[in-house]
Design a protein around this motif. Structure first.
Motif, PDB file in Angstrom:
ATOM      1  N   VAL A  46       0.936  -1.338   0.157  1.00 17.04           N
ATOM      2  CA  VAL A  46      -0.095   0.131   0.048  1.00 17.04           C
ATOM      3  C   VAL A  46       0.975   1.279  -0.071  1.00 17.04           C
ATOM      4  O   VAL A  46       1.409   1.669   1.057  1.00 17.04           O
ATOM      5  CB  VAL A  46      -0.781  -0.016   1.225  1.00 17.04           C
ATOM      6  CG1 VAL A  46      -1.628   1.317   1.246  1.00 17.04           C
ATOM      7  CG2 VAL A  46      -1.831  -1.344   1.216  1.00 17.04           C
ATOM      8  N   ILE A  48       1.889   4.998  -0.037  1.00 15.05           N
ATOM      9  CA  ILE A  48       0.787   6.131   0.471  1.00 15.05           C
ATOM     10  C   ILE A  48       1.732   7.552   0.086  1.00 15.05           C
ATOM     11  O   ILE A  48       2.883   7.725   0.535  1.00 15.05           O
ATOM     12  CB  ILE A  48       0.440   6.057   1.955  1.00 15.05           C
ATOM     13  CG1 ILE A  48      -0.253   4.916   2.280  1.00 15.05           C
ATOM     14  CG2 ILE A  48      -0.082   7.474   2.455  1.00 15.05           C
ATOM     15  CD1 ILE A  48      -1.690   4.957   1.683  1.00 15.05           C
ATOM     16  N   ARG A  79      -1.728  -0.967  -4.025  1.00 13.01           N
ATOM     17  CA  ARG A  79      -2.660  -0.017  -3.911  1.00 13.01           C
ATOM     18  C   ARG A  79      -2.094   1.432  -3.871  1.00 13.01           C
ATOM     19  O   ARG A  79      -0.898   1.371  -3.253  1.00 13.01           O
ATOM     20  CB  ARG A  79      -3.636  -0.195  -2.945  1.00 13.01           C
ATOM     21  CG  ARG A  79      -4.430  -1.455  -2.825  1.00 13.01           C
ATOM     22  CD  ARG A  79      -5.733  -0.967  -3.950  1.00 13.01           C
ATOM     23  NE  ARG A  79      -6.733  -2.187  -3.806  1.00 13.01           N
ATOM     24  CZ  ARG A  79      -6.584  -3.155  -4.532  1.00 13.01           C
ATOM     25  NH1 ARG A  79      -5.697  -3.489  -5.351  1.00 13.01           N
ATOM     26  NH2 ARG A  79      -7.526  -4.266  -4.789  1.00 13.01           N
ATOM     27  N   GLY A  81      -2.920   5.176  -1.891  1.00 12.50           N
ATOM     28  CA  GLY A  81      -3.454   6.177  -1.434  1.00 12.50           C
ATOM     29  C   GLY A  81      -2.941   7.540  -0.800  1.00 12.50           C
ATOM     30  O   GLY A  81      -1.571   7.540  -1.346  1.00 12.50           O
ATOM     31  N   PRO A  88      -8.276   8.153  -2.202  1.00 11.46           N
ATOM     32  CA  PRO A  88      -8.611   7.687  -0.695  1.00 11.46           C
ATOM     33  C   PRO A  88      -7.569   8.151   0.110  1.00 11.46           C
ATOM     34  O   PRO A  88      -6.437   7.931  -0.146  1.00 11.46           O
ATOM     35  CB  PRO A  88      -8.730   6.240  -1.223  1.00 11.46           C
ATOM     36  CG  PRO A  88      -7.916   5.679  -2.250  1.00 11.46           C
ATOM     37  CD  PRO A  88      -7.935   6.971  -3.109  1.00 11.46           C
ATOM     38  N   THR A  93      -8.104   3.280   1.678  1.00 11.95           N
ATOM     39  CA  THR A  93      -7.297   2.441   0.779  1.00 11.95           C
ATOM     40  C   THR A  93      -7.171   0.864   1.216  1.00 11.95           C
ATOM     41  O   THR A  93      -7.287   0.168   0.602  1.00 11.95           O
ATOM     42  CB  THR A  93      -5.972   3.101   0.797  1.00 11.95           C
ATOM     43  OG1 THR A  93      -5.985   4.564   0.280  1.00 11.95           O
ATOM     44  CG2 THR A  93      -4.848   2.505  -0.381  1.00 11.95           C
ATOM     45  N   THR A  96      -9.961  -1.404   0.493  1.00 16.92           N
ATOM     46  CA  THR A  96     -10.132  -1.827  -0.683  1.00 16.92           C
ATOM     47  C   THR A  96      -9.460  -3.482  -0.729  1.00 16.92           C
ATOM     48  O   THR A  96      -9.727  -3.826  -1.716  1.00 16.92           O
ATOM     49  CB  THR A  96      -9.590  -0.981  -1.904  1.00 16.92           C
ATOM     50  OG1 THR A  96      -8.007  -1.075  -1.607  1.00 16.92           O
ATOM     51  CG2 THR A  96     -10.150   0.377  -1.691  1.00 16.92           C
TER      52      THR A  96
END
Length: 275
Positions: A46, A48, A79, A81, A88, A93, A96
């Motif tokens: 993820v 960010i 992902r 974010g 998001p 995030t 999801t």
């Protein structure tokens, strides 16, 4: 780091020796937070970012996410974010992902300041529906120096130019220290003095650093070297700081993503996940 992609202890890389990868972060407070009972399932990656209102900046950061995913065929879920400005956000995030799917948050921030030590650390603690780890920020890292040097070369920087590293700035002393570390590594690699100028929260401010450089070296060009991840409000401030030449940020929308940035993201993920 402050707004617009600015903000850690990270793997050190020698300018001449072999790259060091997959080293566990020795100081959890600076690098990652762990949950007990980490799942054996491969954690999602993820990424960010800070977030920006700039369409070019958003496209550039998405390009990094896409390049990371392309480097992981049949690998973990990837992902993107944001910690501020965009959606998001971090909780959205994580939501999801599949129920209970573990995750590693990789901050797309160049140093570890408030967003890492508070915002993202709190987000990890609040994620009680899945195991989540927090990896180190992208910098300092010698691979980032590679990109800065490439940006200078493409901008036509000359041997007699005076260089000022333009950084976002932070009220967090740890982030400021990371920026000074980057400036020192940049100077060592470039074989020349590198000044530093901050765009917010810290001093010297970039405009003052540029003016001081020009006064100290009359007749020589002053180059503001952007140490920002992507286009946005802060890159606009660099453009207005009075330098003769301004280099673009590390990511440029519509151009290939530097492999070094992809490599750093993968290293941070691997170090935090134990992959």
């Amino acid at each position: 780091m402050g707004a617009e992609h600015g903000e850690g202890s990270t793997p050190d890389r020698s300018a001449t020796g072999p790259r060091i990868t997959h080293i566990p972060l020795a100081e959890p407070a600076r690098g990652m937070c762990q949950h007990e009972g980490m799942s054996a399932q491969t954690p999602a990656l993820v990424a960010i970012s800070h977030g920006t209102s700039s369409a070019e900046g958003r496209a550039a950061v998405k390009g990094l996410r896409d390049a990371v995913e392309a480097a992981l065929p049949n690998g973990p879920t990837v992902r993107l974010g944001h910690v501020d400005v965009e959606q998001p956000d971090v909780p959205a995030t994580l939501a999801t992902l599949q129920p209970g799917e573990p995750a590693v948050i990789v901050p797309l921030l160049l140093s570890a300041g408030y967003h890492v030590h508070v915002d993202l650390t709190d987000a990890v603690k609040a994620a009680d529906d899945r195991p989540v780890q927090l990896a180190g920020a992208l910098g300092p890292d010698d691979l980032l120096i590679d990109v800065l040097l490439e940006r200078c070369e493409r901008a036509g920087v000359r041997d007699d130019d005076v260089l000022v590293l333009a950084v976002a700035g932070s009220s967090d002393a740890r982030a400021v220290r990371d920026c000074h570390t980057t400036a020192e590594r940049f100077a060592a690699r470039a074989g020349r003095d590198i000044r530093i100028g901050f765009l917010s929260a810290s001093s010297p401010r970039l405009g003052d650093a540029v003016a001081d450089a020009r006064a100290a070296h009359p007749g020589r060009r002053v180059v503001a070297v952007s140490y920002l991840l992507a286009e946005g409000f802060f890159q606009g401030l660099i453009d207005k700081a009075g330098a003769d030449v301004v280099t673009p940020p590390l990511l440029i929308a519509g151009r290939p993503v530097p492999r070094q940035l992809v490599e750093i993201v993968l290293d941070r993920y691997a170090a935090a996940s134990g992959a």
